[in-house]
Design a protein around this motif. Structure first.
Motif, PDB file in Angstrom:
ATOM      1  N   PRO A   6      13.201  46.842   0.361  1.00  0.00           N
ATOM      2  CA  PRO A   6      12.424  45.911   1.174  1.00  0.00           C
ATOM      3  C   PRO A   6      13.273  44.863   1.893  1.00  0.00           C
ATOM      4  N   ARG A   7      12.829  44.552   3.099  1.00  0.00           N
ATOM      5  CA  ARG A   7      13.349  43.398   3.821  1.00  0.00           C
ATOM      6  C   ARG A   7      12.180  42.875   4.621  1.00  0.00           C
ATOM      7  N   MET A   8      11.588  41.790   4.184  1.00  0.00           N
ATOM      8  CA  MET A   8      10.278  41.396   4.686  1.00  0.00           C
ATOM      9  C   MET A   8      10.288  39.962   5.170  1.00  0.00           C
ATOM     10  N   SER A   9       9.262  39.600   5.974  1.00  0.00           N
ATOM     11  CA  SER A   9       9.272  38.311   6.616  1.00  0.00           C
ATOM     12  C   SER A   9       8.155  37.388   6.161  1.00  0.00           C
ATOM     13  N   SER A  10       7.094  37.909   5.559  1.00  0.00           N
ATOM     14  CA  SER A  10       5.971  37.049   5.203  1.00  0.00           C
ATOM     15  C   SER A  10       6.167  36.425   3.834  1.00  0.00           C
ATOM     16  N   GLU A  11       5.639  35.225   3.652  1.00  0.00           N
ATOM     17  CA  GLU A  11       5.833  34.503   2.394  1.00  0.00           C
ATOM     18  C   GLU A  11       4.560  34.387   1.576  1.00  0.00           C
ATOM     19  N   PRO A 216      -3.707  41.505  21.124  1.00  0.00           N
ATOM     20  CA  PRO A 216      -2.853  40.457  21.687  1.00  0.00           C
ATOM     21  C   PRO A 216      -2.503  39.419  20.628  1.00  0.00           C
ATOM     22  N   PRO A 217      -1.395  38.720  20.797  1.00  0.00           N
ATOM     23  CA  PRO A 217      -1.031  37.671  19.827  1.00  0.00           C
ATOM     24  C   PRO A 217      -2.120  36.614  19.655  1.00  0.00           C
ATOM     25  N   SER A 218      -2.922  36.398  20.690  1.00  0.00           N
ATOM     26  CA  SER A 218      -3.986  35.391  20.599  1.00  0.00           C
ATOM     27  C   SER A 218      -5.040  35.741  19.562  1.00  0.00           C
ATOM     28  N   ALA A 219      -5.120  37.026  19.158  1.00  0.00           N
ATOM     29  CA  ALA A 219      -6.078  37.458  18.132  1.00  0.00           C
ATOM     30  C   ALA A 219      -5.549  37.226  16.722  1.00  0.00           C
ATOM     31  N   SER A 230      16.678  50.761  11.762  1.00  0.00           N
ATOM     32  CA  SER A 230      16.791  50.482  13.192  1.00  0.00           C
ATOM     33  C   SER A 230      15.423  50.466  13.859  1.00  0.00           C
ATOM     34  N   PHE A 231      14.522  51.344  13.413  1.00  0.00           N
ATOM     35  CA  PHE A 231      13.159  51.383  13.932  1.00  0.00           C
ATOM     36  C   PHE A 231      12.442  50.078  13.626  1.00  0.00           C
ATOM     37  N   VAL A 232      12.513  49.633  12.370  1.00  0.00           N
ATOM     38  CA  VAL A 232      11.832  48.410  11.949  1.00  0.00           C
ATOM     39  C   VAL A 232      12.365  47.197  12.706  1.00  0.00           C
ATOM     40  N   GLU A 233      13.680  47.094  12.815  1.00  0.00           N
ATOM     41  CA  GLU A 233      14.264  45.958  13.521  1.00  0.00           C
ATOM     42  C   GLU A 233      13.847  45.938  14.986  1.00  0.00           C
ATOM     43  N   SER A 234      13.811  47.113  15.606  1.00  0.00           N
ATOM     44  CA  SER A 234      13.422  47.196  17.004  1.00  0.00           C
ATOM     45  C   SER A 234      11.963  46.792  17.209  1.00  0.00           C
ATOM     46  N   ILE A 235      11.058  47.338  16.377  1.00  0.00           N
ATOM     47  CA  ILE A 235       9.634  47.031  16.524  1.00  0.00           C
ATOM     48  C   ILE A 235       9.368  45.559  16.229  1.00  0.00           C
ATOM     49  N   ALA A 236       9.962  45.024  15.171  1.00  0.00           N
ATOM     50  CA  ALA A 236       9.754  43.616  14.828  1.00  0.00           C
ATOM     51  C   ALA A 236      10.240  42.707  15.952  1.00  0.00           C
ATOM     52  N   SER A 237      11.368  43.056  16.543  1.00  0.00           N
ATOM     53  CA  SER A 237      11.891  42.267  17.653  1.00  0.00           C
ATOM     54  C   SER A 237      10.957  42.314  18.858  1.00  0.00           C
ATOM     55  N   MET A 238      10.424  43.495  19.154  1.00  0.00           N
ATOM     56  CA  MET A 238       9.498  43.616  20.278  1.00  0.00           C
ATOM     57  C   MET A 238       8.204  42.865  20.023  1.00  0.00           C
ATOM     58  N   LEU A 239       7.698  42.925  18.792  1.00  0.00           N
ATOM     59  CA  LEU A 239       6.480  42.169  18.465  1.00  0.00           C
ATOM     60  C   LEU A 239       6.694  40.675  18.669  1.00  0.00           C
ATOM     61  N   ALA A 240       7.830  40.194  18.212  1.00  0.00           N
ATOM     62  CA  ALA A 240       8.136  38.773  18.388  1.00  0.00           C
ATOM     63  C   ALA A 240       8.298  38.427  19.861  1.00  0.00           C
ATOM     64  N   VAL A 242       6.784  39.612  22.415  1.00  0.00           N
ATOM     65  CA  VAL A 242       5.523  39.514  23.165  1.00  0.00           C
ATOM     66  C   VAL A 242       4.617  38.420  22.604  1.00  0.00           C
ATOM     67  N   GLY A 243       5.115  37.681  21.597  1.00  0.00           N
ATOM     68  CA  GLY A 243       4.382  36.494  21.164  1.00  0.00           C
ATOM     69  C   GLY A 243       3.795  36.508  19.781  1.00  0.00           C
ATOM     70  N   HIS A 244       4.024  37.568  18.994  1.00  0.00           N
ATOM     71  CA  HIS A 244       3.491  37.581  17.635  1.00  0.00           C
ATOM     72  C   HIS A 244       4.359  36.689  16.743  1.00  0.00           C
ATOM     73  N   PRO A 245       3.759  35.759  16.003  1.00  0.00           N
ATOM     74  CA  PRO A 245       4.543  34.863  15.147  1.00  0.00           C
ATOM     75  C   PRO A 245       5.277  35.638  14.054  1.00  0.00           C
ATOM     76  N   HIS A 246       6.484  35.195  13.738  1.00  0.00           N
ATOM     77  CA  HIS A 246       7.276  35.862  12.710  1.00  0.00           C
ATOM     78  C   HIS A 246       6.547  35.912  11.372  1.00  0.00           C
ATOM     79  N   GLU A 247       5.771  34.881  11.046  1.00  0.00           N
ATOM     80  CA  GLU A 247       5.111  34.853   9.741  1.00  0.00           C
ATOM     81  C   GLU A 247       4.004  35.888   9.619  1.00  0.00           C
ATOM     82  N   PHE A 248       3.585  36.492  10.737  1.00  0.00           N
ATOM     83  CA  PHE A 248       2.558  37.528  10.705  1.00  0.00           C
ATOM     84  C   PHE A 248       3.156  38.923  10.854  1.00  0.00           C
TER      85      PHE A 248
END
Length: 262
Positions: A6-11, A216-219, A230-240, A242-248
């Protein structure tokens, strides 16, 4: 294989957490071939503290030189989903492990583990869920989707699965049922063509896919991403981006995969 580091971002997590190390004997109840090189096994434990969707277990096979070292596998089933007893677990494992377990009839299990990748309905409420899996990373996401489907009131669920070929796509029937019977939106993306006559690959998931398919991030969606590093890092970076908060954004990736399945 569904072997996780695991390497995760939510607390924040709601519900049962990781149980202290305790090895329990699990009996093999049945098995099902999944894709070339992988089987699903069903285990039953006489004593089990319960788990949350998205968690994993460590397993070992005493007396086996190959499987004596603990290895981690995600739990395929949500607790109690489909009327399955809560002391039974479904795991997707390599054929080599299945053969040895079938010979012995049992193995040892330690868990549940993986608090930050776990999901319970209370932590999301009616917010949307966005699940993105690469290759065998679909396994814990399937458990989360099954737990979501069992809720009487729920937000929207969108699931994207990136896979090298249709022959390596895990749980396609269950994903179809989630879409047809539970209202989930499911997108499967084939990234490579492995033989003549197969459908043309559409390439890897990109920012436009996330914007067009995902909420959308507004939801305020809660995002779970699992697959190769590499897949996870790429997707997480793209989500961030476009505006998705790191904690989500919750992430996890396998130590070993079925021939780099994406």
């Amino acid at each position: 294989m569904s072997e996780w580091w695991p390497r995760m971002s939510s607390e924040t997590i709601v519900g049962p957490l990781t149980v202290g190390s305790r090895w329990r004997t699990a009996a093999l109840l049945g098995s099902t071939p999944l894709v070339p090189g992988m089987f699903e096994i069903t285990l039953e434990l006489s004593s089990w503290p319960g788990h949350l969707a998205g968690q994993h277990v460590d397993i070992r096979l005493p007396g086996s030189s190959r499987w004596q070292r603990p290895r981690s596998y995600s739990i395929c089933n949500a607790p109690g989903a489909g009327g399955m007893p809560t002391n039974q677990l479904r795991l997707a494992v390599p054929t080599e492990l299945y053969v040895d377990v079938a010979r012995c009839g049992a193995l040892e299990v330690d868990g549940p583990k993986g608090d930050r990748m776990a999901w319970a309905s209370a932590q999301t409420g009616d917010r949307p869920l966005l699940l993105i899996g690469g290759g065998t990373g679909i396994v814990p996401l399937l458990a989360i989707a099954s737990a979501w489907a069992a809720q009487p009131r729920r937000g929207a669920l969108m699931l994207m699965h990136s896979v090298r070929s249709r022959q390596q796509q895990l749980y396609s029937d269950e994903l179809s049922l989630l879409e047809m019977e539970c209202g989930a939106r499911v997108m499967s993306i084939v990234t490579r063509r492995t033989s003549a006559g197969q459908e043309a690959p559409r390439g890897r998931i990109g920012v436009r896919d996330l914007e067009a398919f995902g909420p959308p991030p507004s939801a305020d969606p809660e995002c779970f991403v699992c697959g190769p590093g590499s897949f996870v890092e790429s997707i997480a970076s793209m989500l961030a981006s476009v505006g998705h908060p790191h904690e989500f954004i919750r992430t996890e990736w396998p130590v070993a995969l079925l021939r780099a399945a994406v």
